[in-house]
Design an enzyme around this catalytic site. Structure first.
Site, short mmCIF file in Angstrom:
data_model
loop_
_atom_site.label_atom_id
_atom_site.label_comp_id
_atom_site.label_asym_id
_atom_site.label_seq_id
_atom_site.Cartn_x
_atom_site.Cartn_y
_atom_site.Cartn_z
N GLU A 170 64.58 98.80 -8.00
CA GLU A 170 63.53 98.23 -7.13
C GLU A 170 64.09 97.79 -5.78
O GLU A 170 63.69 96.76 -5.22
CB GLU A 170 62.80 97.07 -7.81
CG GLU A 170 62.21 97.39 -9.15
CD GLU A 170 61.30 98.60 -9.14
OE1 GLU A 170 60.83 98.99 -8.05
OE2 GLU A 170 61.07 99.19 -10.21
N GLY A 171 65.03 98.57 -5.26
CA GLY A 171 65.66 98.25 -3.98
C GLY A 171 66.94 97.48 -4.23
O GLY A 171 66.90 96.33 -4.66
#
Length: 587
Positions: free
Chosen positions: A436-437
Site C-alpha cells: 500500500e505504498g
C-alpha cells in the site's frame, strides 16, 4: 498464549483519542450511543479471541494453494469467514443504505485492530472489500452502486484493488493494461496485475475486481488511467453470478509471511469491465480506496506488534532465569524482573499506546469530515487526516517490525523457534512497511503534498494543539510538559527546514524525509501521550490500578521513546546534503 483483546485500553483510546463522545453527537451517528458501542466491542472481542485467533497458526502452516486454477483455503478459515459474514462484521462501517451497519470509523478501527491481531491474513479479505466499497460509494453511478454494494457490504461478494503490474509498481503512470470499448457499452480489459491480495478464492460467491487500465486513445502517464469494475462472474438478468468472466489467477507468490492470504498474479484476457466515473480519473478514484487501505495497514502493523507484546509479557512472567540484579538472593527470578527485559516490554507498551492514539485520531477525522454540519470543521478534519495518513501507515508499521522483533528478543532463543509463534509474527508484520505504498513513498508524501505544499500549515495546526496540551500538563507534570515543549520546538524547526529544502534542494529534502516522518510521528505520539496522562489523572473513575498503569505508560514514552526525536531532528537539518553528496562510485 491465545490472543486477548485489550478491551480496557481500546475503550480508553476511543474516548480520549478517538473523540467517541463527539463522534456519537454527530448527526451521522443518530441512534447510536456509548452502551451500544461497548456491546459491539464486547462481541467483537469474543469473536476475535474465540473464532479468529485460533485460525492464525492454522493458516500459517496451511497456506493458500493454487490447484487447477482455483485457490484453496484451509477449511478452518473458510468456516471463520462464514461466521464473520453471518454475524455482520464485514459491513461494520459500510453504508446502511447499502446493507451495511453504518457504524463510525473509530468504532470500526477498534474492531479492525482485533481482527488484524487475531489473524492478519484473514483480515485482509474484508479490509480490501470495504476499501472497494468506499471507492464505489464515492465514484460509481447509482446503478453500479445498487448492483454491487449491497452484496459486498454483506460479505457475499468480496472486492480487490488491481494496480501493480510487472513494469508498474510505485510508478503507476506506467500502467499498461488496456480497456477497449465493446458494442454493449462495456469494455474488454486485458493485461496482467501482480501482488493482488485475495485476488482469487472460492469463499465468496463473486469477486469484484477494481482494475486500473487505459483506453485506446488515453494520454501517457497518470492522466490516461481509468478505473473499471471487472467481476469474476458476469451477472445474469437477476443480478446473480452467472458466466465466468475472462479473468484468471496464473500464479501465487511464495511469501515470507501472511501465508493464508493468497497474493495472486491475475490475468485479464478481454475480460468484460465497466467504467467507473469519468475516463482518465482512475488513479484519483483508486486513492479513495488506498487512503483507507493505508490507515488499515497502519492498524495492521500496530495489531501484530500488540499480539507479539502480549505473548512476550506472558512469557516474561513465567520464564524463570538467573537471580535478580542488585539483591543478595541467589534464587532465580522470572525474567520480567530483569531491567533489560523490563525495558523491552515497557518500550513496546508505550509505543503501542501512542500508535493506537494516532490511528484513533485519524479514524475520528474520517467521522468528522463525513458527519459534521460545519464545513470549516469538515475541511480541517480532512487536512488533519491527510497529514496523519502517511504517519499512521509508516510510523506504525516501521515500529511494528521493531516492536515485534523486540518481543521475540524477550523470548531469547525460544522466540526463534517456530512452535512459540513469535517467528510468525515477525514474518507476518514485515509486509506492512512495504505494501500500500512503501514507507519511503509515505515519507515523500508527507514532506511534499502534506507539508511543503501548504507551507507547513497543517503541521503547525497540530503543533499548536500540542502547545495547548503542554500548558494544561504544566500544572500537574511540569517535567513532562517541558519535554513536550522542547519536542514541539524541534518539530517546528524541522517543518521550516523541510519547507525550505523542498523549495531549494528537493533531493536533500527527500533524503531526510524518513527522519522527518519519524520525528513527526514520535512528536505527535508525545502530544497524544500527554493527553493520555491527563485523562488517566483527571478522569480516573473506578479501576485506579488501570489508570495508574496508563500514567506510567505515558511517563515511559516521554522518558524512553520521545528522546529519539533528537536524532531525527539532527538528520533533518544536516543529513540530506551529506547523503546526496556521496558519488555513486563510492557505494
Amino acid at each position: 498464549m491465545n490472543y486477548q483483546v485489550p478491551l480496557n485500553e481500546l475503550r480508553f483510546a476511543l474516548r480520549v483519542h478517538g473523540s467517541l463522545p463527539e463522534v456519537l453527537a454527530l448527526p451521522s451517528s443518530d441512534g447510536l450511543d456509548a452502551d451500544t458501542v461497548d456491546a459491539v466491542l464486547e462481541e467483537a472481542a469474543k469473536f476475535a479471541e474465540q473464532v479468529l485467533a485460533p485460525t492464525n497458526r492454522t493458516g500459517d502452516l496451511n497456506g493458500a494453494k493454487l490447484v487447477s486454477g482455483k485457490v484453496e483455503t484451509h477449511p478452518d478459515l473458510v468456516r471463520a469467514y462464514e461466521e464473520y459474514r453471518d454475524a455482520g462484521w464485514i459491513g461494520l462501517r459500510a453504508p446502511a443504505e447499502y446493507e451495511g451497519q453504518g457504524l463510525p470509523a473509530v468504532v470500526a478501527a477498534a474492531c479492525e485492530e482485533m481482527w488484524c491481531a487475531a489473524n492478519l491474513s484473514f483480515s485482509l479479505l474484508p479490509m480490501l472489500t470495504l476499501g472497494a466499497v468506499e471507492a464505489l460509494l464515492n465514484h460509481a453511478d447509482e446503478a453500479q452502486k445498487q448492483t454491487y454494494l449491497p452484496k459486498m457490504s454483506q460479505g457475499l461478494w468480496s472486492g480487490t484493488m488491481n494496480l501493480t503490474e510487472p513494469n508498474a509498481g510505485t510508478d503507476l503512470g506506467q500502467v499498461a493494461a488496456k480497456a477497449v470499448p465493446k458494442e454493449n457499452g462495456a469494455y474488454a480489459v486485458s493485461g496482467q496485475k501482480i501482488f493482488i491480495t485475495w485476488g482469487e478464492q472460492e469463499i465468496t460467491e463473486n469477486i469484484v475486481h477494481l482494475v486500473l487500465a487505459r483506453l485506446p486513445d488515453a494520454p501517457a502517464g497518470v492522466k490516461g488511467i481509468s478505473l473499471f469494475i471487472v467481476p469474476k462472474f458476469l451477472l445474469d438478468a437477476e443480478g446473480n453470478p452467472g458466466e465466468r468472466n475472462r479473468v484468471s489467477v496464473v500464479g501465487l507468490e511464495h511469501k515470507l509471511g501472511i501465508h493464508a492470504s493468497p497474493t495472486c498474479v491475475m490475468q485479464f484476457d478481454e475480460a468484460e469491465g465497466y467504467l467507473v466515473g469519468e475516463a482518465g480519473k482512475g488513479l484519483a478514484y483508486m486513492f479513495t480506496m488506498m487512503n483507507h487501505a493505508r490507515l488499515g495497514v497502519g492498524i495492521e502493523g500496530h495489531a501484530v506488534a500488540q499480539r507479539a507484546y502480549q505473548n512476550a509479557l506472558a512469557y516474561a512472567k513465567e520464564r524463570v532465569q538467573s537471580r535478580g540484579i542488585g539483591g543478595q538472593s541467589q534464587v532465580p527470578v522470572a525474567i520480567i524482573n530483569h531491567p533489560d527485559v523490563r525495558r523491552m516490554l515497557l518500550v513496546q507498551k508505550a509505543t503501542l499506546a501512542a500508535q493506537r492514539a494516532l490511528y484513533m485520531r485519524a479514524a475520528a477525522c474520517i467521522d468528522t469530515m463525513h458527519g459534521h454540519e460545519d464545513e470549516a470543521v469538515r475541511a480541517e478534519a480532512s487536512a488533519v487526516l491527510d497529514f496523519l495518513i502517511p504517519i499512521v501507515k509508516a510510523w506504525n508499521t516501521d515500529n511494528g517490525t521493531v516492536l515485534t522483533n523486540m518481543a521475540m528478543q524477550v523470548f531469547g532463543g525460544m522466540g526463534y523457534i517456530e512452535e512459540t509463534g513469535m517467528a510468525q509474527y515477525v514474518r507476518d508484520v514485515r509486509i506492512t512497511p512495504i505494501y500500500e505504498g512503501t514507507n519511503g513513498i509515505q515519507a515523500l508524501d508527507l514532506i511534499g503534498r502534506k507539508t511543503a505544499a501548504n507551507n507547513g500549515k497543517t503541521a503547525e495546526l497540530l503543533l499548536a494543539e500540542g502547545e495547548s496540551v503542554a500548558r494544561e500538563l504544566a500544572a500537574q507534570a511540569p517535567v513532562m510538559a517541558e519535554s513536550l515543549r522542547q519536542a514541539l520546538a524541534l518539530a517546528r524547526q524541522s517543518v521550516a527546514a523541510v519547507v525550505a529544502q523542498m523549495a531549494e534542494t528537493p533531493e536533500s529534502a527527500a533524503a531526510v524525509s524518513h527522519a522527518y516522518l519519524h520525528q513527526m510521528g514520535c512528536t505527535l505520539g508525545a502530544v497524544a501521550m500527554a493527553r493520555h496522562w491527563l485523562a488517566a489523572q483527571n478522569e480516573a473513575v473506578g479501576d485506579e490500578e488501570f489508570y495508574a498503569a496508563e500514567r506510567h505508560t505515558a511517563q515511559v514514552y516521554f522518558a524512553y521513546v520521545l528522546p529519539q526525536i533528537q536524532t531525527y531532528a539532527a538528520q533533518v537539518v544536516n543529513g540530506g546534503e551529506t547523503l546526496m553528496a556521496v558519488p555513486l562510485s563510492a557505494f
